[in-house]
Design a protein around this motif. Sequence first.
Motif, PDB file in Angstrom:
ATOM      1  N   UNK A  40       1.082  -1.525  -0.136  1.00  0.00           N
ATOM      2  CA  UNK A  40       0.420  -0.326   0.109  1.00  0.00           C
ATOM      3  C   UNK A  40       0.925   1.302   0.235  1.00  0.00           C
ATOM      4  N   UNK A  41       0.445   2.085  -0.771  1.00  0.00           N
ATOM      5  CA  UNK A  41       0.974   3.750  -0.443  1.00  0.00           C
ATOM      6  C   UNK A  41       0.387   4.156   1.094  1.00  0.00           C
ATOM      7  N   UNK A  42       1.353   4.404   2.109  1.00  0.00           N
ATOM      8  CA  UNK A  42       1.033   3.982   3.558  1.00  0.00           C
ATOM      9  C   UNK A  42       1.846   6.250   3.681  1.00  0.00           C
ATOM     10  N   UNK A  43       0.935   6.877   4.471  1.00  0.00           N
ATOM     11  CA  UNK A  43       1.097   8.008   4.334  1.00  0.00           C
ATOM     12  C   UNK A  43       0.658   8.240   6.192  1.00  0.00           C
ATOM     13  N   UNK A  44       2.247   9.003   6.860  1.00  0.00           N
ATOM     14  CA  UNK A  44       1.495   9.283   8.131  1.00  0.00           C
ATOM     15  C   UNK A  44       2.453  10.404   8.431  1.00  0.00           C
ATOM     16  N   UNK A  45       0.899  11.456   8.517  1.00  0.00           N
ATOM     17  CA  UNK A  45       0.662  13.069   9.126  1.00  0.00           C
ATOM     18  C   UNK A  45       1.167  12.923  10.310  1.00  0.00           C
ATOM     19  N   UNK A  46       1.750  14.291  10.891  1.00  0.00           N
ATOM     20  CA  UNK A  46       2.213  14.746  12.505  1.00  0.00           C
ATOM     21  C   UNK A  46       1.356  15.601  12.727  1.00  0.00           C
ATOM     22  N   UNK A  47      -0.109  15.381  13.521  1.00  0.00           N
ATOM     23  CA  UNK A  47      -0.479  16.250  13.961  1.00  0.00           C
ATOM     24  C   UNK A  47      -0.268  17.509  15.064  1.00  0.00           C
ATOM     25  N   UNK A  48      -0.827  18.289  15.008  1.00  0.00           N
ATOM     26  CA  UNK A  48      -0.112  19.104  16.631  1.00  0.00           C
ATOM     27  C   UNK A  48      -0.702  18.819  18.062  1.00  0.00           C
ATOM     28  N   UNK A  49      -0.299  17.519  18.082  1.00  0.00           N
ATOM     29  CA  UNK A  49      -0.890  16.544  19.434  1.00  0.00           C
ATOM     30  C   UNK A  49       0.369  16.765  20.211  1.00  0.00           C
ATOM     31  N   UNK A  50       1.253  17.633  20.458  1.00  0.00           N
ATOM     32  CA  UNK A  50       2.452  17.462  21.072  1.00  0.00           C
ATOM     33  C   UNK A  50       3.947  17.495  20.623  1.00  0.00           C
ATOM     34  N   UNK A  51       3.277  16.388  20.128  1.00  0.00           N
ATOM     35  CA  UNK A  51       4.991  15.996  19.797  1.00  0.00           C
ATOM     36  C   UNK A  51       5.576  16.280  17.939  1.00  0.00           C
ATOM     37  N   UNK A  52       4.898  17.199  17.675  1.00  0.00           N
ATOM     38  CA  UNK A  52       4.780  17.603  16.462  1.00  0.00           C
ATOM     39  C   UNK A  52       6.236  18.431  16.245  1.00  0.00           C
ATOM     40  N   UNK A  53       7.014  18.420  14.768  1.00  0.00           N
ATOM     41  CA  UNK A  53       7.876  19.090  15.229  1.00  0.00           C
ATOM     42  C   UNK A  53       7.997  21.023  14.046  1.00  0.00           C
ATOM     43  N   UNK A  54       6.885  20.976  14.016  1.00  0.00           N
ATOM     44  CA  UNK A  54       6.492  22.494  13.921  1.00  0.00           C
ATOM     45  C   UNK A  54       5.069  23.060  14.002  1.00  0.00           C
ATOM     46  N   UNK A  55       5.525  24.129  14.426  1.00  0.00           N
ATOM     47  CA  UNK A  55       4.549  24.557  15.102  1.00  0.00           C
ATOM     48  C   UNK A  55       3.738  25.177  13.995  1.00  0.00           C
ATOM     49  N   UNK A  56       1.863  25.118  14.184  1.00  0.00           N
ATOM     50  CA  UNK A  56       1.091  25.544  13.470  1.00  0.00           C
ATOM     51  C   UNK A  56       0.880  26.931  14.135  1.00  0.00           C
ATOM     52  N   UNK A  57      -0.173  27.834  12.932  1.00  0.00           N
ATOM     53  CA  UNK A  57       0.170  29.502  13.225  1.00  0.00           C
ATOM     54  C   UNK A  57      -1.010  29.748  14.543  1.00  0.00           C
ATOM     55  N   UNK A  58      -0.521  30.325  14.989  1.00  0.00           N
ATOM     56  CA  UNK A  58      -1.127  30.754  16.255  1.00  0.00           C
ATOM     57  C   UNK A  58      -2.000  30.599  16.200  1.00  0.00           C
TER      58      UNK A  58
END
Length: 286
Positions: free
Chosen positions: A47-65
């Motif tokens: 399969x094609x496997x995609x794993x997003x890093x959601x903003x749940x505390x262990x993501x490496x790039x913060x989202x917009x405020x």
Amino acid sequence: MHELELPQGTVRYTDTGGAGPVVVLVHGAFVNGELWRDVVGPLGRVARVVVPELPLGSHQVALRADADLTPPGVARLLADLLAALDLREVTLVGNDTGGAICQLVATAHPERLAKLVLTNCDAYENFLPPAFRYLQLLGRLPGGIWLLAQSCRSRAVRRLPFAFGWLSATPVNRERSDAWVRPVLDDKGVRRDVSKVLRGISSRYTLRAAEQLREFHRPVLLAWGRRDRFFKPAYAERLAGDIPGARLVWFENAATFVPVDAPEQLAALIADFVHPAGKGADRLVG
């Protein structure tokens, strides 16, 4: 690791590419894509496997405020990622808090989904489980998440029941737990994001999703660890009774983190689920 610019900010993800059914693996709070690393390898053969890093505390790039990080907002973020990558006929797989987010995507943004897999996760009134509701209090206190992050410098603390200790039957190694805690230690933007997530969590979202899943007429697989102290087997049985045609498979020696405790078995189960006539697992060998 790829990066995608969405209205909410930058989201990182991994993508095995290639042909085959699309499987998107969704992690929970205070972990990241490392949760799935032992599943991605074998599953990526079929399969094609995609794993997003959601903003749940262990993501490496913060989202917009100003990003909406309520549970519906995080579900919208995940749906936006599927759309931006033009992923179609997706099998969405969720664990822990990520399973709650997957339920919201399935009920509010189902247009790109073909199938749904829920491993041990928040559901019904159990969002968050009682043992982890202290996190919501810390999310409301100024500096609360900073204090939590400092405590997690100690690997002994990480092994405690109210941290990662009871989430897996298999001990989490140092490399993986370091990857989980480093972002919240190092980045105040990450701490801001997860504080917003925690403040927004409410069982009203999962209770509503459970009602709406009664009308979700697409294949659903529940892959549940029996040794879970937080998302107990009764929740899996309740979901199986409420979701039309849902199939329930038990992992006898797994706890919450089924991807850690039984990665090869979980990969094989998902492979069979996404392939016609259940022949996916045969192709994992070799």
